[in-house]
Scaffold this active site. Structure first.
Site, short mmCIF file in Angstrom:
data_model
loop_
_atom_site.label_atom_id
_atom_site.label_comp_id
_atom_site.label_asym_id
_atom_site.label_seq_id
_atom_site.Cartn_x
_atom_site.Cartn_y
_atom_site.Cartn_z
CB CYS A 4 3.65 0.72 -10.10
SG CYS A 4 3.92 -0.03 -8.63
CB CYS A 35 7.46 3.19 -8.19
SG CYS A 35 7.22 1.90 -9.63
CB CYS A 94 5.83 -2.53 -10.53
SG CYS A 94 6.79 -1.14 -11.42
CB CYS A 139 9.17 -0.56 -7.21
SG CYS A 139 7.35 -0.84 -7.19
CB CYS A 191 -6.56 -10.98 -13.46
SG CYS A 191 -7.85 -10.78 -12.74
#
Length: 183
Positions: free
Chosen positions: A99, A102, A148, A151, A171
């Site tokens: 991510c 984070c 995510c 976060c 995707c």
């Protein structure tokens, strides 16, 4: 006073969760797989270095200061970048995709495939606990958003038209990801 109480309760919950995860993390991470493929040494090192116990909570103002304009638009406002004009849609290097907000390691190159859509596509996350799937009705139809799990940032969408072994196509937006190349 009420806000202080909520922060204290959340902190205590995260500490308890971290202690529980620490007890089982070593076994779980040495046996982890992505789909049917064993994880690379890089993926295992990244997973060992980041646990989901340290949930990231920030204000939108904090996110706005820390992220680029494009990252904020996708990660926090659920935007989509342009197909075939993004960094990782055709990346064939080995590594892990985390991510961008984070650092939570979410997908490995072992499960990346060419979907023809112009966005990076994967058939499975490193671990299911690393991502969160949420119903998305934004375009007047039901889609499944991928966030995510650490976060809450928007990463992309998952569709049931991917390859075996899962039949799924995650995707994703390149701008929502940081790629850590294998050594």
């Amino acid at each position: 006073m009420k806000q202080v109480f909520y922060v204290l309760i959340a902190t205590l919950g995260m500490v308890a969760c971290a202690q529980q995860q620490d007890e089982s993390a070593e076994y779980a991470l040495t046996t982890a797989t992505a789909g049917d493929e064993p994880l690379s040494d890089l993926a295992i090192r990244l997973l060992n270095s980041e646990t989901l116990a340290d949930t990231v909570v920030k204000t939108e103002a904090e996110w706005r200061r820390e992220l680029t304009r494009a990252e904020f638009q996708v990660l926090r406002e659920e935007g989509t970048e342009i197909a075939f004009r993004n960094e990782y849609w055709d990346n064939e290097k080995e590594g892990v995709y985390a991510c961008a907000a984070c650092g939570n390691p979410m997908f490995g190159s072992e499960t990346k495939f060419e979907s023809g859509t112009g966005w990076p596509s994967f058939y499975a996350p490193l671990e299911e606990e690393r991502v969160k799937e949420v119903d998305d009705y934004a375009l007047g139809m039901l889609r499944t958003e991928v966030e995510c799990a650490r976060c809450g940032s928007h990463i992309g969408h998952v569709f049931p038209d991917g390859p075996e072994p899962t039949g799924l196509r995650y995707c994703l937006n390149s701008v929502a990801l940081d790629f850590v190349q294998a050594e």
